[in-house]
Design a protein around this motif. Structure first.
Motif, PDB file in Angstrom:
ATOM      1  N   VAL A  11      -1.202 -10.706 -40.392  1.00 43.41           N
ATOM      2  CA  VAL A  11      -1.750  -9.394 -40.756  1.00 43.41           C
ATOM      3  C   VAL A  11      -2.786  -8.947 -39.718  1.00 43.41           C
ATOM      4  N   LEU A  12      -3.647  -9.842 -39.271  1.00 41.90           N
ATOM      5  CA  LEU A  12      -4.651  -9.505 -38.262  1.00 41.90           C
ATOM      6  C   LEU A  12      -4.012  -9.094 -36.937  1.00 41.90           C
ATOM      7  N   ILE A  13      -3.016  -9.859 -36.494  1.00 42.75           N
ATOM      8  CA  ILE A  13      -2.346  -9.541 -35.230  1.00 42.75           C
ATOM      9  C   ILE A  13      -1.594  -8.218 -35.345  1.00 42.75           C
ATOM     10  N   LEU A  14      -0.839  -8.042 -36.421  1.00 42.87           N
ATOM     11  CA  LEU A  14      -0.093  -6.809 -36.621  1.00 42.87           C
ATOM     12  C   LEU A  14      -1.038  -5.612 -36.717  1.00 42.87           C
ATOM     13  N   GLY A  15      -2.125  -5.761 -37.451  1.00 45.50           N
ATOM     14  CA  GLY A  15      -3.111  -4.689 -37.572  1.00 45.50           C
ATOM     15  C   GLY A  15      -3.726  -4.329 -36.230  1.00 45.50           C
ATOM     16  N   SER A  16      -4.026  -5.328 -35.423  1.00 44.44           N
ATOM     17  CA  SER A  16      -4.601  -5.087 -34.093  1.00 44.44           C
ATOM     18  C   SER A  16      -3.614  -4.355 -33.184  1.00 44.44           C
ATOM     19  N   VAL A  17      -2.354  -4.799 -33.208  1.00 43.92           N
ATOM     20  CA  VAL A  17      -1.328  -4.156 -32.372  1.00 43.92           C
ATOM     21  C   VAL A  17      -1.131  -2.702 -32.798  1.00 43.92           C
ATOM     22  N   SER A  19      -3.197  -0.747 -34.505  1.00 44.68           N
ATOM     23  CA  SER A  19      -4.419   0.023 -34.236  1.00 44.68           C
ATOM     24  C   SER A  19      -4.491   0.418 -32.764  1.00 44.68           C
ATOM     25  N   THR A  20      -4.167  -0.516 -31.899  1.00 45.42           N
ATOM     26  CA  THR A  20      -4.155  -0.232 -30.465  1.00 45.42           C
ATOM     27  C   THR A  20      -3.129   0.853 -30.144  1.00 45.42           C
ATOM     28  N   ALA A  21      -1.966   0.771 -30.774  1.00 47.29           N
ATOM     29  CA  ALA A  21      -0.929   1.780 -30.546  1.00 47.29           C
ATOM     30  C   ALA A  21      -1.400   3.156 -31.014  1.00 47.29           C
ATOM     31  N   LEU A  22      -2.035   3.236 -32.179  1.00 49.14           N
ATOM     32  CA  LEU A  22      -2.532   4.514 -32.690  1.00 49.14           C
ATOM     33  C   LEU A  22      -3.600   5.113 -31.786  1.00 49.14           C
ATOM     34  N   VAL A  23      -4.518   4.285 -31.319  1.00 49.29           N
ATOM     35  CA  VAL A  23      -5.577   4.760 -30.430  1.00 49.29           C
ATOM     36  C   VAL A  23      -4.971   5.259 -29.117  1.00 49.29           C
ATOM     37  N   SER A  24      -3.973   4.556 -28.606  1.00 49.51           N
ATOM     38  CA  SER A  24      -3.315   4.969 -27.362  1.00 49.51           C
ATOM     39  C   SER A  24      -2.591   6.299 -27.528  1.00 49.51           C
ATOM     40  N   VAL A  25      -1.855   6.455 -28.628  1.00 49.06           N
ATOM     41  CA  VAL A  25      -1.145   7.704 -28.875  1.00 49.06           C
ATOM     42  C   VAL A  25      -2.139   8.850 -29.033  1.00 49.06           C
ATOM     43  N   ASP A  26      -3.240   8.619 -29.737  1.00 48.41           N
ATOM     44  CA  ASP A  26      -4.259   9.652 -29.906  1.00 48.41           C
ATOM     45  C   ASP A  26      -4.860  10.051 -28.556  1.00 48.41           C
ATOM     46  N   ALA A  27      -5.173   9.068 -27.725  1.00 48.14           N
ATOM     47  CA  ALA A  27      -5.758   9.349 -26.411  1.00 48.14           C
ATOM     48  C   ALA A  27      -4.785  10.148 -25.544  1.00 48.14           C
ATOM     49  N   TYR A  28      -3.487   9.881 -25.684  1.00 48.49           N
ATOM     50  CA  TYR A  28      -2.473  10.592 -24.896  1.00 48.49           C
ATOM     51  C   TYR A  28      -2.262  12.016 -25.408  1.00 48.49           C
ATOM     52  N   THR A  29      -2.211  12.189 -26.733  1.00 50.00           N
ATOM     53  CA  THR A  29      -1.851  13.504 -27.287  1.00 50.00           C
ATOM     54  C   THR A  29      -3.028  14.478 -27.414  1.00 50.00           C
ATOM     55  N   THR A  30      -4.252  14.011 -27.523  1.00 46.54           N
ATOM     56  CA  THR A  30      -5.399  14.901 -27.708  1.00 46.54           C
ATOM     57  C   THR A  30      -5.512  15.956 -26.607  1.00 46.54           C
ATOM     58  N   PRO A  31      -5.417  15.591 -25.319  1.00 47.85           N
ATOM     59  CA  PRO A  31      -5.484  16.642 -24.284  1.00 47.85           C
ATOM     60  C   PRO A  31      -4.307  17.625 -24.367  1.00 47.85           C
TER      61      PRO A  31
END
Length: 194
Positions: A11-17, A19-31
């Motif tokens: 659960v910790l590893i899956l949650g980390s992966v 979360s990282t994916a969500l943050v990356s997608v947000d950083a890409y799509t916000t601009p």
């Protein structure tokens, strides 16, 4: 006990992966989202001011044809060639927010054009406030003493517009938004001209 530790680690590893994916997608799509929002606003301003443009030259036409003025939190747009003035309108419709642009002729009492950027009214009824057929009814109308949206077929004064049959409450909400924003912006624009 071993099974519980494995489950917790999974659960910790899956949650980390994830979360990282969500943050990356947000950083890409916000601009991209910000850029599209600016483009939509500029297109709406150009349409309200009746300035011709092509899809590939929106930014160029906007910067050549429109001056942006700010006074505090208030922002308005002036057509360089005609002196027409546009500003954002925003308020609560019947079912959700309505936002758009209204343009006034240099006399600041005659409507040049209106565009709707966003609305959440009932499709086929109140949602028709965003249709060009309805918005074209406002062109050339006076905004003082106040703009009135009347029952369909009942408008006979120059500050009255025929409403949409079956969408009286959406029309009245739109009327309130327009009148409130006009009363707010016209004094600011007049002050800024001096």
């Amino acid at each position: 006990m071993k099974e519980k530790i494995k489950m917790i680690l999974f659960v910790l590893i899956l949650g980390s992966v994830l979360s990282t994916a969500l943050v990356s997608v947000d950083a890409y799509t916000t601009p991209l989202i910000r850029k599209n929002k600016i483009k939509k606003l500029r297109v709406s301003v150009l349409k309200a001011l009746d300035i011709p443009y092509s899809e590939d030259k929106i930014d160029e036409v906007f910067s050549e044809s429109v001056a942006t003025k700010e006074q505090g939190e208030d922002k308005f747009y002036i057509a360089k060639a005609s002196g027409d003035v546009a500003f954002e309108i925003y308020g609560s419709g019947l079912w959700g927010p309505i936002s758009g642009i209204i343009a006034l002729k240099p006399d600041l009492k005659t409507i040049k054009g209106i565009t709707i950027i966003h609305q959440e009214e009932t499709p086929g009824l109140g949602g028709r406030i965003a249709e060009p057929e309805f918005l074209d009814r406002f062109k050339g109308k006076d905004v003082f003493p106040s703009l009135m949206i009347e029952r369909s077929g009942k408008a006979n004064k120059n500050n009255e517009v025929d409403g949409i049959t079956g969408a009286t409450l959406s029309g009245k909400a739109f009327e309130r938004i327009l009148n409130r924003e006009i009363k707010k912006y016209v004094p600011v624009i007049k002050e800024n001209r001096q």
